[in-house]
Write a protein that holds these residues in place. Structure first.
Motif, PDB file in Angstrom:
ATOM      1  N   ARG A  62      39.788  51.090  41.098  1.00 40.07           N
ATOM      2  CA  ARG A  62      38.896  50.273  41.926  1.00 40.07           C
ATOM      3  C   ARG A  62      37.466  50.332  41.390  1.00 40.07           C
ATOM      4  N   GLN A  63      37.017  51.533  41.057  1.00 40.98           N
ATOM      5  CA  GLN A  63      35.654  51.693  40.550  1.00 40.98           C
ATOM      6  C   GLN A  63      35.463  50.933  39.237  1.00 40.98           C
ATOM      7  N   LEU A  64      36.425  51.087  38.316  1.00 42.54           N
ATOM      8  CA  LEU A  64      36.288  50.437  37.022  1.00 42.54           C
ATOM      9  C   LEU A  64      36.351  48.919  37.160  1.00 42.54           C
ATOM     10  N   THR A  65      37.253  48.425  38.001  1.00 43.56           N
ATOM     11  CA  THR A  65      37.381  46.980  38.172  1.00 43.56           C
ATOM     12  C   THR A  65      36.098  46.382  38.738  1.00 43.56           C
ATOM     13  N   ARG A  66      35.524  47.029  39.722  1.00 40.02           N
ATOM     14  CA  ARG A  66      34.272  46.528  40.298  1.00 40.02           C
ATOM     15  C   ARG A  66      33.141  46.567  39.269  1.00 40.02           C
ATOM     16  N   ALA A  67      33.115  47.611  38.443  1.00 41.11           N
ATOM     17  CA  ALA A  67      32.082  47.692  37.409  1.00 41.11           C
ATOM     18  C   ALA A  67      32.273  46.606  36.356  1.00 41.11           C
ATOM     19  N   LEU A  68      33.526  46.334  35.992  1.00 40.52           N
ATOM     20  CA  LEU A  68      33.806  45.271  35.027  1.00 40.52           C
ATOM     21  C   LEU A  68      33.418  43.906  35.579  1.00 40.52           C
ATOM     22  N   LEU A  69      33.722  43.686  36.837  1.00 38.22           N
ATOM     23  CA  LEU A  69      33.334  42.426  37.471  1.00 38.22           C
ATOM     24  C   LEU A  69      31.817  42.269  37.455  1.00 38.22           C
ATOM     25  N   ASP A  70      31.115  43.340  37.759  1.00 43.95           N
ATOM     26  CA  ASP A  70      29.652  43.278  37.794  1.00 43.95           C
ATOM     27  C   ASP A  70      29.076  42.946  36.424  1.00 43.95           C
ATOM     28  N   VAL A  71      29.534  43.646  35.388  1.00 37.99           N
ATOM     29  CA  VAL A  71      28.960  43.410  34.059  1.00 37.99           C
ATOM     30  C   VAL A  71      29.393  42.050  33.513  1.00 37.99           C
TER      31      VAL A  71
ATOM     32  N   VAL B  56      31.741  35.071  29.250  1.00 38.02           N
ATOM     33  CA  VAL B  56      32.777  36.017  29.679  1.00 38.02           C
ATOM     34  C   VAL B  56      33.504  35.481  30.909  1.00 38.02           C
ATOM     35  N   THR B  57      34.841  35.533  30.858  1.00 36.69           N
ATOM     36  CA  THR B  57      35.692  35.249  32.018  1.00 36.69           C
ATOM     37  C   THR B  57      36.355  36.554  32.429  1.00 36.69           C
ATOM     38  N   PHE B  58      36.297  36.867  33.709  1.00 34.07           N
ATOM     39  CA  PHE B  58      36.916  38.101  34.204  1.00 34.07           C
ATOM     40  C   PHE B  58      38.141  37.760  35.039  1.00 34.07           C
ATOM     41  N   VAL B  59      39.264  38.406  34.737  1.00 34.47           N
ATOM     42  CA  VAL B  59      40.508  38.213  35.482  1.00 34.47           C
ATOM     43  C   VAL B  59      40.837  39.527  36.185  1.00 34.47           C
ATOM     44  N   ASP B  60      40.754  39.510  37.493  1.00 31.22           N
ATOM     45  CA  ASP B  60      40.977  40.717  38.280  1.00 31.22           C
ATOM     46  C   ASP B  60      42.447  40.828  38.662  1.00 31.22           C
ATOM     47  N   ASN B  61      43.154  41.726  37.994  1.00 31.53           N
ATOM     48  CA  ASN B  61      44.553  41.974  38.331  1.00 31.53           C
ATOM     49  C   ASN B  61      44.723  43.218  39.200  1.00 31.53           C
ATOM     50  N   PHE B  62      43.754  44.108  39.161  1.00 31.55           N
ATOM     51  CA  PHE B  62      43.907  45.366  39.889  1.00 31.55           C
ATOM     52  C   PHE B  62      43.985  45.143  41.398  1.00 31.55           C
ATOM     53  N   PHE B  63      43.235  44.165  41.892  1.00 31.08           N
ATOM     54  CA  PHE B  63      43.231  43.907  43.329  1.00 31.08           C
ATOM     55  C   PHE B  63      44.235  42.830  43.736  1.00 31.08           C
TER      56      PHE B  63
END
Length: 228
Positions: free
Chosen positions: A110-119, A126-133
């Motif tokens: 959760r922490q890493l995914t939120r940090a990746l989304l932020d950056v 950059v396109t971000f694909v959130d699979n963790f959530f």
């Protein structure tokens, strides 16, 4: 999933897609950046789109350092921007539901995914694909017997999500509802013997499941449009 993304892009195009896959299982995120990224940037011609995913293996090791990982991702973002490459960053799907170290992995994921989304949100390329959530992918039908790696259905779902994010709308498969497999003492003992013990043994020997493996496609290959 990367193979499926390449095929999906080819199917949506009138021309073949050039595709390279430098990934090697078991790699930690920093070595991915220091070893695989330069090889990707050295491809001729330079990629127009690059996918990047890492961090899951780091969460399984002691000494996990989220700030170090984000700094490495920042290098990927900077180098792809310089090269004029559209970067797709993926968070891995969440395997924590059935893992011995599940609570820790979910917290770190959760922490890493939120940090990746932020950056990622700070850069136009950059396109971000959130699979963790993605709660659907947490279900057992998407995972291999080792409970850590996705099975073919899981890879199809990730590929569909990436393709959709890239502007190729693709319906993500949804597994039929089924009760979770019973986790009896016998089932759990077999799981630990077949998957956890070999993993722990490799850690003690300072080895990785990817040792001796080569990238699937270290150079460009052509992916043609499928007949279907």
């Amino acid at each position: 999933w990367a193979d499926l993304v390449a095929q999906g892009l080819a199917d949506a195009s009138d021309e073949p897609v050039s595709y390279a896959n430098l990934a090697i299982r078991g790699r930690l995120l920093v070595p991915i950046v220091t070893e695989q990224l330069p090889r990707a940037l050295a491809l001729d011609p330079v990629p127009t789109v690059m996918t990047f995913n890492g961090g899951g293996n780091d969460m399984l090791r002691p000494g996990y350092d989220a700030d170090r990982l984000i700094a490495a991702v920042q290098r990927v973002i900077t180098d792809t921007a310089t090269a004029g490459i559209h970067l797709v960053i993926l968070s891995g799907a969440d395997p924590s539901e059935r893992l011995p170290s599940g609570p820790r992995m979910r917290r770190l994921g959760r922490q890493l995914t939120r940090a990746l989304l932020d950056v990622s949100s700070r850069y136009d390329h950059v396109t971000f694909v959130d699979n963790f959530f993605d709660e659907e992918t947490r279900r057992a039908p998407y995972w291999s017997p080792d409970r850590l790696h996705l099975n073919p259905l899981g890879h199809r779902r990730i590929a569909a999500r990436v393709l959709t994010a890239l502007g190729v709308p693709t319906e993500a498969p949804v597994a039929p509802f089924a009760a979770e497999p019973a986790r009896t003492p016998v089932v759990e003992a077999r799981y630990y013997w077949e998957h956890v013990v070999p993993w722990a043994t490799r850690r003690l020997r300072r080895r990785s499941s990817g040792d001796g493996r080569l990238p699937k496609h270290s150079g460009w290959v052509q992916v043609l449009r499928s007949d279907g």
